[in-house]
Each structure stands twice: as structure tokens, then as C-alpha cells.
Motif scaffolding. Sequence first.
Motif, PDB file in Angstrom:
ATOM      1  N   PRO A 391       0.802  -1.165   0.000  1.00  0.00           N
ATOM      2  CA  PRO A 391      -0.514   0.235   0.306  1.00  0.00           C
ATOM      3  C   PRO A 391       0.645   1.523   0.389  1.00  0.00           C
ATOM      4  N   GLY A 392       0.532   2.105  -0.795  1.00  0.00           N
ATOM      5  CA  GLY A 392       1.166   3.654  -0.678  1.00  0.00           C
ATOM      6  C   GLY A 392       2.653   3.190  -1.559  1.00  0.00           C
ATOM      7  N   SER A 393       2.487   2.190  -2.528  1.00  0.00           N
ATOM      8  CA  SER A 393       4.157   2.374  -2.425  1.00  0.00           C
ATOM      9  C   SER A 393       4.085   2.618  -4.316  1.00  0.00           C
ATOM     10  N   GLU A 394       3.220   3.190  -4.834  1.00  0.00           N
ATOM     11  CA  GLU A 394       2.766   2.998  -6.222  1.00  0.00           C
ATOM     12  C   GLU A 394       3.981   4.788  -6.942  1.00  0.00           C
ATOM     13  N   PHE A 395       4.318   4.731  -7.981  1.00  0.00           N
ATOM     14  CA  PHE A 395       5.384   5.892  -8.406  1.00  0.00           C
ATOM     15  C   PHE A 395       5.950   4.978  -9.962  1.00  0.00           C
ATOM     16  N   GLU A 396       6.249   6.730 -10.306  1.00  0.00           N
ATOM     17  CA  GLU A 396       6.414   6.654 -11.695  1.00  0.00           C
ATOM     18  C   GLU A 396       7.514   6.751 -12.557  1.00  0.00           C
ATOM     19  N   MET A 397       8.247   7.136 -13.383  1.00  0.00           N
ATOM     20  CA  MET A 397       8.967   6.994 -13.686  1.00  0.00           C
ATOM     21  C   MET A 397       8.972   7.144 -15.403  1.00  0.00           C
ATOM     22  N   PRO A 398      10.030   8.188 -16.495  1.00  0.00           N
ATOM     23  CA  PRO A 398      10.167   8.650 -17.373  1.00  0.00           C
ATOM     24  C   PRO A 398      10.299   7.176 -18.085  1.00  0.00           C
ATOM     25  N   ALA A 399       9.981   6.810 -19.367  1.00  0.00           N
ATOM     26  CA  ALA A 399       9.724   5.693 -20.591  1.00  0.00           C
ATOM     27  C   ALA A 399       9.435   5.957 -21.706  1.00  0.00           C
ATOM     28  N   ASP A 400      11.244   6.370 -22.375  1.00  0.00           N
ATOM     29  CA  ASP A 400       9.874   6.553 -23.486  1.00  0.00           C
ATOM     30  C   ASP A 400      10.469   4.992 -25.004  1.00  0.00           C
ATOM     31  N   LEU A 401      11.619   4.425 -23.772  1.00  0.00           N
ATOM     32  CA  LEU A 401      11.289   2.622 -24.959  1.00  0.00           C
ATOM     33  C   LEU A 401      10.903   1.717 -23.882  1.00  0.00           C
ATOM     34  N   VAL A 402      10.416   1.142 -23.510  1.00  0.00           N
ATOM     35  CA  VAL A 402       9.813   0.023 -22.936  1.00  0.00           C
ATOM     36  C   VAL A 402      10.161  -1.934 -23.629  1.00  0.00           C
ATOM     37  N   LEU A 403      10.681  -2.179 -23.221  1.00  0.00           N
ATOM     38  CA  LEU A 403      11.349  -3.556 -23.332  1.00  0.00           C
ATOM     39  C   LEU A 403      10.548  -4.639 -22.371  1.00  0.00           C
ATOM     40  N   LEU A 404       9.987  -5.342 -23.332  1.00  0.00           N
ATOM     41  CA  LEU A 404       9.508  -6.599 -22.321  1.00  0.00           C
ATOM     42  C   LEU A 404      10.279  -7.744 -22.535  1.00  0.00           C
ATOM     43  N   ALA A 405      10.873  -8.016 -21.213  1.00  0.00           N
ATOM     44  CA  ALA A 405      11.391  -9.285 -21.254  1.00  0.00           C
ATOM     45  C   ALA A 405      11.264 -10.205 -20.880  1.00  0.00           C
ATOM     46  N   MET A 406      10.345 -10.847 -20.738  1.00  0.00           N
ATOM     47  CA  MET A 406       9.650 -11.511 -18.785  1.00  0.00           C
ATOM     48  C   MET A 406       9.326 -13.066 -18.983  1.00  0.00           C
ATOM     49  N   GLY A 407      10.113 -13.632 -20.680  1.00  0.00           N
ATOM     50  CA  GLY A 407      10.385 -14.578 -21.511  1.00  0.00           C
ATOM     51  C   GLY A 407      10.107 -15.398 -21.992  1.00  0.00           C
ATOM     52  N   PHE A 408       9.706 -16.404 -22.503  1.00  0.00           N
ATOM     53  CA  PHE A 408       8.651 -17.164 -23.247  1.00  0.00           C
ATOM     54  C   PHE A 408       7.681 -18.285 -22.987  1.00  0.00           C
ATOM     55  N   VAL A 409       6.768 -18.497 -23.790  1.00  0.00           N
ATOM     56  CA  VAL A 409       5.501 -19.123 -23.046  1.00  0.00           C
ATOM     57  C   VAL A 409       5.267 -20.217 -23.687  1.00  0.00           C
ATOM     58  N   SER A 410       5.864 -20.139 -25.397  1.00  0.00           N
ATOM     59  CA  SER A 410       5.734 -21.608 -25.737  1.00  0.00           C
ATOM     60  C   SER A 410       6.581 -21.444 -27.399  1.00  0.00           C
ATOM     61  N   PRO A 411       6.618 -22.949 -27.819  1.00  0.00           N
ATOM     62  CA  PRO A 411       7.287 -22.474 -29.270  1.00  0.00           C
ATOM     63  C   PRO A 411       6.043 -21.971 -29.378  1.00  0.00           C
ATOM     64  N   VAL A 412       6.390 -21.910 -31.468  1.00  0.00           N
ATOM     65  CA  VAL A 412       5.152 -20.956 -32.177  1.00  0.00           C
ATOM     66  C   VAL A 412       3.642 -22.101 -32.488  1.00  0.00           C
ATOM     67  N   GLN A 413       3.102 -22.148 -32.082  1.00  0.00           N
ATOM     68  CA  GLN A 413       2.067 -23.350 -32.068  1.00  0.00           C
ATOM     69  C   GLN A 413       1.421 -23.135 -33.960  1.00  0.00           C
ATOM     70  N   SER A 414       1.716 -22.802 -34.537  1.00  0.00           N
ATOM     71  CA  SER A 414       1.634 -22.998 -35.791  1.00  0.00           C
ATOM     72  C   SER A 414       2.030 -23.788 -36.758  1.00  0.00           C
ATOM     73  N   MET A 415       3.789 -24.042 -35.865  1.00  0.00           N
ATOM     74  CA  MET A 415       4.367 -24.822 -36.772  1.00  0.00           C
ATOM     75  C   MET A 415       4.100 -26.438 -35.804  1.00  0.00           C
ATOM     76  N   LEU A 416       3.687 -26.570 -34.679  1.00  0.00           N
ATOM     77  CA  LEU A 416       3.513 -28.240 -34.076  1.00  0.00           C
ATOM     78  C   LEU A 416       1.761 -28.010 -34.636  1.00  0.00           C
ATOM     79  N   ASP A 417       0.945 -27.224 -34.910  1.00  0.00           N
ATOM     80  CA  ASP A 417      -0.158 -27.657 -34.762  1.00  0.00           C
ATOM     81  C   ASP A 417      -0.124 -28.740 -37.140  1.00  0.00           C
ATOM     82  N   SER A 418       0.797 -27.108 -37.385  1.00  0.00           N
ATOM     83  CA  SER A 418       1.112 -27.624 -39.144  1.00  0.00           C
ATOM     84  C   SER A 418       1.453 -29.126 -38.834  1.00  0.00           C
TER      85      SER A 418
END
Length: 485
Positions: A391-418
Motif C-alpha cells: 500500500p502507498g508504494s506506487e511510483f512513476e518514472m520516465p519511459a521513452d522505450l519499454v522492452l518486455l523481456a519476461m521470457g517465453f511461454v511456448s513454441p510458435v503454435q502454428s508450427m506444431l499444429d501444421s
Amino acid sequence: MGKITGFMEYQRLNEAAEAPEARKKHYREFVVHLTEEEAKVQGARCMDCGIPFCMSGCPVNNIIPDFNDLVFRADWQRAIETLHSTNNFPEFTGRVCPAPCEEACTLRINSDPVGIKSIEHAIIDRAWEEGWVLPQPPKAKTGKRVAVVGSGPAGLAAAQQLARAGHSVVLFEKNDRIGGLLRYGIPDFKMEKGLIDRREKQMQAEGVEFRTNHVIGKAPVGAGNSGATVLDPATIADEFDAVVLAGGAEAPRDLPVPGRDLDGVFFAMDFLPLQNRRVAGDSEVRDLWATGKHVVIIGGGDTGSDCVGTSNRHGAASVSQFELLPMPPDVDKNPVWPYWPQRLRTSSSHEEGAERDWAVATKRLEGEGGKVKKLIAARVEWKDGRMQEVPGSEFEMPADLVLLAMGFVSPVQSMLDSFKVDKDARGNASAPTDGPGCYATSVPKVFAAGDIRRGQSLVVWAIREGRQCARAVDEFLMGTSDLPR
């Protein structure tokens, strides 16, 4: 071992590296492998412990005490033979592996572990310098044809082993160059791509045929393969006696927060490959840079670290990296053996400059004129495995470029489906790794190895899976196999 008391007499010596401010000005490798004398001393630290846990800690089961001893005795040719007997590409692992072998080292219980990774690095670099790494073409051909889909470390290892067994191997890659994430994910300052190119030449001499810009099924076509040839999986299955699916876990984990659709928010793998292409000399590369921007990287793993190093080289105004989980404990207070430790790891990119923070959750992104300008986050705490906002810990910061590097969830499903293969609960190709039919999918003569089977993992795990899958394919084709498992 050659120096029975070496672990008591010598201290661990880390590899030398160029100073951070100097190396930020280029994209070349900056770590220097050990000299012959330095490697000999580090090999002497291997302590003849009786049960070499380092070998079980290594996914490819490198015969570590043996090559440590051989380096100590200056028998470098036998050292590379020993190393190559379990690892097709030690120049890759000697640079980018997190060295689980060292965490398993008996000496690690109460001291600095043996510098196994640095010794491996020195062995393979010396071997290339001396001309000891040569093609190993088969003595006879089997008449069997194998298709390998994906040229990352799993596909490369599988293809090389199968070619050496005498099979005719065709390796399909959707990009314009082979290597997978080794090529278009890992920055050049961690691993220069000439290392892949020289292995490609070796494998061609061994009989592997590379077909780049070939997309199987409905897999998405990326920036480097807009003119790719699309192949029907059924055609591949008809033309080859066996098929190995060795693609990566390429579906990234997204961040479902307000403002996600603002311009300036990208997946890490939208950002990193562009610099690989620039370094390779490609023209008309997408104009996405961190130069002069406040960069925020969400995700505390290796991919996030690579974004840090690349952003610093671009000349970012600031670089910040967040991790949702708590800060790991201090190394000296964190029990290790026999478990892989959740320890604080500082990469070479972090040494070059970045603000790091832990237990932080992104709440929303705000922008102006459709472009991201600000990130709003809050601190969290973990209790009984559940995350709660402080509680009460919210903060903000400048961000001109945000990069999402949170890992990968799976292979491309279309490859396996094909290919119509069964999938596990995580969306990976379902294929057992032991017993009869190991690495075989639910579709006859179609096998799977690497990230497409086990999910996002390490380069060294991909090499292991490629080697083991190759043996399973060889057994399937010939009834028996002399390939090592």
C-alpha cells in the motif's frame, strides 16, 4: 589429478575483460580467454573429489575432471577430444552458458568453484587457433534422409550427429542465416557470429545441407525472411525418412496492462535482432534505437541483461531494469549444494551501467500523442507464494522505450499444429525422453528436441537434446546406434 593440493594452493582466476567504458563503444567480444599457463593453474584447482558432481550438473555431462587434468598436463589436443566427445559446440557454451557445472562443483560448497567455463573457453579457442577442429565426414552413407527444422543449437547438434552417422541431412531455417537465437538474439558483444559461420562450413564438409529462408507450415515470417519459401509439412514428411523439429520457444510473455499498445513498447526480441543485423552489415534494418531515450526493461533474466548492454551501446539517456520477484539473497548467505541457487547475478552488461530494482510490478503505461512517456509501477511483496501490492508504494518514472523481456511461454503454435503433433499442458511438443520411442512425437517419424519440446531453456540444454534426439533418430532408422546419448 595432476596437482592433488592445487585447490588449497591456488585461487580462482576469472577471465580478463575490457573496461566497461571502453567496450560500450563497440559490439565485439571483450572477454579474453585464459593463457596456457593461467588455464594450467586453474585446472590444478580440480580437487580429485571422487564423485564429480560437476559432470551431473552439466546438461551435456562434460567429462570435466579429465579435461581439467589434461590442461594441467598441457595435453591440449586430448583435452579438446575429451570436450568434443560430449559437446559439439563448446565455443558457444564457453561464452554464454551460466555454468551450472560450477554450482555443482564440490569445491563450491565452501570456496570459489573451479573455473570450468573459463577452461572450456580456453580449450576450444586454442583448438581453433591450432587447426585441430576438422570436419568428421562419415565413412559410409546410409541412404536415409533426415530433415531438421530449426538451426539453433538443438538443430545444429542433431544435424551434425546425424550427418556423422552417415545420414543425408537437410537443415531448414526460416531466417536468412543459420543459428536461431544464437544468431538473432544473443548480442555480438557476448558471442561473435563468425563462430557460427565456421561451424556451418565444418558441417557442410560433413554433408549437412543448409536451406535458409525456408518456412515450414504457417510459422510467421520475420524481418529477415520476407521472401522465404513456404513448405508444406506433408511434403517434408513424404520426402524424408525422419523429421526433427528443433525450433525455439518463440512466443514471448506479454504484459497486459493499460497503455501496452502505445508506440515505444516492444518485445525484447523485436529489439535485439535488429542490432545483430546492423553488425552483420545488413541494409534497410528497422529504425529502432535506444539512443537518447529513457529505457525501461521489464524482466530480470539474460534477455533483459542483453537489452541493457545493447541500450548502453546505443547511448541511452538512462537504463532501468525491473524484476517482479524479490531480490535474491547475498551469495555468501545463500545455500547452494545440491540445488541450483536463486542468487543475485550481475552480468557484464549490468557492470556497464543500469538501475536495477526488484519486487516491482508495472501497473500501467502513459503516453503523449500515442507514444509512451511514462511508466507507473508499484512495489510488491510475496507471502506464501502470492504477490501483494505494498500500500502507498506506487511510483512513476520516465519511459521513452519499454522492452518486455519476461521470457517465453511456448513454441510458435502454428508450427506444431501444421505437423499435427500432440502438445503438453504448456504448449510444447509432447515427446518423452526415455524408454522406447524417446524424443518421438505422436506423429510417425517426427521427433522433437530443444526448446520446442522442453520450453525456454539454456543453450547447453539444447545441445544435449539435439545430441540425444539424433541418437533416437539413428536407432529409429537403423535399428541400433553408435552415437553417444
